[in-house]
Design a protein around this motif. Structure first.
Motif, PDB file in Angstrom:
ATOM      1  N   CYS A   2     100.179  74.515 -69.926  1.00 35.53           N
ATOM      2  CA  CYS A   2     100.887  75.777 -70.131  1.00 35.53           C
ATOM      3  C   CYS A   2     102.280  75.660 -69.499  1.00 35.53           C
ATOM      4  O   CYS A   2     102.639  74.602 -68.981  1.00 35.53           O
ATOM      5  CB  CYS A   2     100.084  76.930 -69.531  1.00 35.53           C
ATOM      6  SG  CYS A   2     100.196  77.028 -67.737  1.00 35.53           S
ATOM      7  N   ALA A   3     103.047  76.735 -69.516  1.00 35.77           N
ATOM      8  CA  ALA A   3     104.410  76.670 -68.964  1.00 35.77           C
ATOM      9  C   ALA A   3     104.390  76.402 -67.458  1.00 35.77           C
ATOM     10  O   ALA A   3     105.147  75.589 -66.944  1.00 35.77           O
ATOM     11  CB  ALA A   3     105.157  77.971 -69.246  1.00 35.77           C
ATOM     12  N   GLY A   4     103.478  77.049 -66.736  1.00 40.05           N
ATOM     13  CA  GLY A   4     103.399  76.874 -65.283  1.00 40.05           C
ATOM     14  C   GLY A   4     104.671  77.316 -64.566  1.00 40.05           C
ATOM     15  O   GLY A   4     105.540  77.966 -65.147  1.00 40.05           O
ATOM     16  N   CYS A  16     106.720  80.560 -65.618  1.00 34.74           N
ATOM     17  CA  CYS A  16     105.824  81.717 -65.704  1.00 34.74           C
ATOM     18  C   CYS A  16     105.589  82.298 -64.315  1.00 34.74           C
ATOM     19  O   CYS A  16     105.196  81.566 -63.385  1.00 34.74           O
ATOM     20  CB  CYS A  16     104.501  81.301 -66.339  1.00 34.74           C
ATOM     21  SG  CYS A  16     103.348  82.678 -66.406  1.00 34.74           S
ATOM     22  N   LYS A  38     103.242  84.119 -63.333  1.00 34.04           N
ATOM     23  CA  LYS A  38     101.825  84.155 -62.927  1.00 34.04           C
ATOM     24  C   LYS A  38     101.332  82.798 -62.410  1.00 34.04           C
ATOM     25  O   LYS A  38     100.253  82.694 -61.848  1.00 34.04           O
ATOM     26  CB  LYS A  38     100.959  84.567 -64.118  1.00 34.04           C
ATOM     27  CG  LYS A  38     101.184  85.991 -64.596  1.00 34.04           C
ATOM     28  CD  LYS A  38     100.055  86.376 -65.550  1.00 34.04           C
ATOM     29  CE  LYS A  38     100.156  87.826 -65.977  1.00 34.04           C
ATOM     30  NZ  LYS A  38     101.293  88.092 -66.862  1.00 34.04           N
ATOM     31  N   ALA A  39     102.107  81.744 -62.648  1.00 33.53           N
ATOM     32  CA  ALA A  39     101.625  80.389 -62.374  1.00 33.53           C
ATOM     33  C   ALA A  39     101.425  80.136 -60.885  1.00 33.53           C
ATOM     34  O   ALA A  39     102.255  80.516 -60.055  1.00 33.53           O
ATOM     35  CB  ALA A  39     102.602  79.377 -62.950  1.00 33.53           C
ATOM     36  N   GLY A  43      98.166  77.042 -65.318  1.00 30.18           N
ATOM     37  CA  GLY A  43      98.670  77.566 -64.053  1.00 30.18           C
ATOM     38  C   GLY A  43      97.909  78.782 -63.560  1.00 30.18           C
ATOM     39  O   GLY A  43      98.074  79.204 -62.421  1.00 30.18           O
ATOM     40  N   CYS A  44      97.077  79.376 -64.424  1.00 37.56           N
ATOM     41  CA  CYS A  44      96.216  80.484 -63.997  1.00 37.56           C
ATOM     42  C   CYS A  44      95.084  80.627 -65.011  1.00 37.56           C
ATOM     43  O   CYS A  44      95.045  79.898 -66.011  1.00 37.56           O
ATOM     44  CB  CYS A  44      97.006  81.792 -63.856  1.00 37.56           C
ATOM     45  SG  CYS A  44      97.309  82.635 -65.426  1.00 37.56           S
ATOM     46  N   ARG A  65      94.424  82.501 -67.361  1.00 39.08           N
ATOM     47  CA  ARG A  65      94.666  82.849 -68.781  1.00 39.08           C
ATOM     48  C   ARG A  65      94.624  81.623 -69.685  1.00 39.08           C
ATOM     49  O   ARG A  65      94.393  81.725 -70.869  1.00 39.08           O
ATOM     50  CB  ARG A  65      96.021  83.555 -68.927  1.00 39.08           C
ATOM     51  CG  ARG A  65      95.958  84.997 -68.485  1.00 39.08           C
ATOM     52  CD  ARG A  65      97.253  85.709 -68.742  1.00 39.08           C
ATOM     53  NE  ARG A  65      97.529  85.834 -70.164  1.00 39.08           N
ATOM     54  CZ  ARG A  65      98.616  86.424 -70.670  1.00 39.08           C
ATOM     55  NH1 ARG A  65      99.507  86.916 -69.860  1.00 39.08           N
ATOM     56  NH2 ARG A  65      98.782  86.499 -71.951  1.00 39.08           N
ATOM     57  N   ARG A  66      94.912  80.466 -69.141  1.00 42.72           N
ATOM     58  CA  ARG A  66      94.828  79.192 -69.883  1.00 42.72           C
ATOM     59  C   ARG A  66      95.611  79.223 -71.197  1.00 42.72           C
ATOM     60  O   ARG A  66      95.109  78.824 -72.248  1.00 42.72           O
ATOM     61  CB  ARG A  66      93.367  78.803 -70.155  1.00 42.72           C
ATOM     62  CG  ARG A  66      92.543  78.554 -68.904  1.00 42.72           C
ATOM     63  CD  ARG A  66      91.095  78.241 -69.227  1.00 42.72           C
ATOM     64  NE  ARG A  66      90.335  77.861 -68.069  1.00 42.72           N
ATOM     65  CZ  ARG A  66      89.769  78.716 -67.213  1.00 42.72           C
ATOM     66  NH1 ARG A  66      89.910  80.027 -67.404  1.00 42.72           N
ATOM     67  NH2 ARG A  66      89.087  78.280 -66.175  1.00 42.72           N
ATOM     68  N   CYS A  67      96.844  79.702 -71.139  1.00 37.96           N
ATOM     69  CA  CYS A  67      97.663  79.775 -72.352  1.00 37.96           C
ATOM     70  C   CYS A  67      97.798  78.401 -72.992  1.00 37.96           C
ATOM     71  O   CYS A  67      97.987  77.399 -72.303  1.00 37.96           O
ATOM     72  CB  CYS A  67      99.069  80.277 -72.016  1.00 37.96           C
ATOM     73  SG  CYS A  67      99.093  81.929 -71.334  1.00 37.96           S
TER      74      CYS A  67
END
Ligand code: SF4
Length: 371
Positions: A304-306, A310, A312-313, A339-340, A342-344
């Motif tokens: 993900c972006a991390g 992000c 939230k990461a 990074g959280c 949500r696992r985008c």
């Protein structure tokens, strides 16, 4: 169906505000982009964004790190390059196509011209600008590489004459001369049948049946169960090049554009964080850190972006993945770094779940400490 969430899929005209600045997503129907257009994207990333081009799971390209005044300049550049053919439709041009279509012997039919026809028909109908941004068209050239994609309207090639249209659980044969028209008509029927905030056909009660009724079609055929995965390396005249973590730096993006100019002049972005170019050897691309070896550990690794993209990461997952992946053998399952919780961007199906938890990572539910 009641939905409180709004559809926040970004585009070029509607930029998402991320922790590292604006994020613009550029739709590439069929994943196809000319080398000169790719250069426009690359230059825009360098001059207006953070310098990188990100590839998405819908074969689109993202530019991030945009300053508040950059989206206007970006949209002008992309409009002039022909990448925004219809401003009202820019976020609904979600059309996947088998990226090796027409290039190797597994391709039963070249579906890329059909994807272009779907795009033209879509943009020609003002009402379809109202499609939900999640609504997805897909054209599989018969090899089954898009069989696992959650498309709303999927056509899979049977042979040179017919494709199998699938809206849900069963299929109906449609001649290639009518496929684009029927796919777009299915999207129109969805909008007519939609009762509330449904984003997908599967969210509509008896959606498949109601839409097929409107089209005067009857789905009866069993769907083929075969699927395939497109690996890095040479496939007929197409070279599949894995882009580590789906993120191209300037040197890599310039290398891809140069390779395309030396071949067919076109880049095909895949939904698997890779690109297809033709008529080139992979050596130059390997030299800038891209991957053409099907056994490389980078194949199947996503993140993900991390941090810092992000808010939230809990970790800079991309930096950690870049550090760790070269030390590992290729894993049989895809690996996704999040990074959280949500696992985008996680892959469909089974995958190795690498989850940041603040002071280390949990892998498939087991704590691993700090890498
Ligand atoms: S998984 Fe979490 S940290 Fe990663 S991009 Fe999504 S919200 Fe951000």
């Amino acid at each position: 169906m009641s939905r409180t969430q709004t559809d926040r899929c970004p585009g070029v005209l509607t930029v998402h505000q991320a922790a590292d600045g604006g994020l613009a997503r550029v739709r590439l129907p069929g994943g196809v982009v000319r080398a000169d257009q790719f250069d426009v994207l690359r230059t825009a990333a360098a001059e207006l964004g953070d310098g990188r081009l990100e590839l998405t799971s819908r074969a689109n390209v993202q530019i991030r790190g945009l300053a508040p005044d950059a989206p206007v300049e970006l949209s002008q550049r992309l409009f002039e390059a022909g990448l925004l053919p219809s401003l009202p439709h820019e976020r609904v041009r979600n059309i996947l196509a088998s990226p090796l279509s027409g290039l190797d012997q597994d391709s039963r039919y070249d579906v890329l011209p059909v994807a272009a026809a779907v795009d033209r028909d879509l943009c020609a109908r003002p009402g379809l600008a109202e499609l939900p941004r999640r609504f997805l068209f897909a054209l599989d050239d018969g090899r089954g590489d898009l069989a696992g994609v959650r498309a709303d309207v999927l056509v899979r090639a049977v042979d040179e004459r017919d494709g199998l249209l699938r809206l849900g659980t069963r299929g109906v044969r449609v001649g290639w001369g009518e496929v684009a028209e029927v796919m777009v008509a299915a999207a129109e029927a969805f909008l007519e049948e939609r009762e509330g905030q449904e984003w997908r056909i599967t969210e509509l009660e008896r959606g498949e049946e109601r839409i097929l009724d409107r089209l005067g079609l009857h789905a009866a055929e069993e769907l083929p169960s075969t699927s395939s995965v497109v690996q890095a390396g040479q496939h007929g005249s197409g070279l599949v090049v894995t882009v580590p973590l789906g993120s191209l730096n300037q040197e890599q993006a310039a290398g891809v554009a140069a390779a395309a100019r030396g071949g067919a002049g076109v880049i095909r972005v895949t939904p698997w964080r890779s690109v297809v170019v033709q008529g080139v050897s992979g050596e130059e691309l390997e030299r800038v850190g891209l991957v053409t070896d099907p056994d490389s550990a980078w194949n199947g690794v996503t993140a993900c972006a991390g941090q810092p993209g992000c808010a939230k990461a809990l970790a800079d997952v991309r930096a950690d993945a870049r550090r760790v992946t070269p030390r590992l053998p290729r894993h049989e399952r895809p690996i996704h770094w999040s990074g959280c919780e949500r696992r985008c961007g996680k892959p469909a199906g089974e995958f190795v779940d690498v989850l940041a938890v603040g002071n280390g990572y949990v892998i498939d539910g087991e704590r691993m400490g700090t890498w």
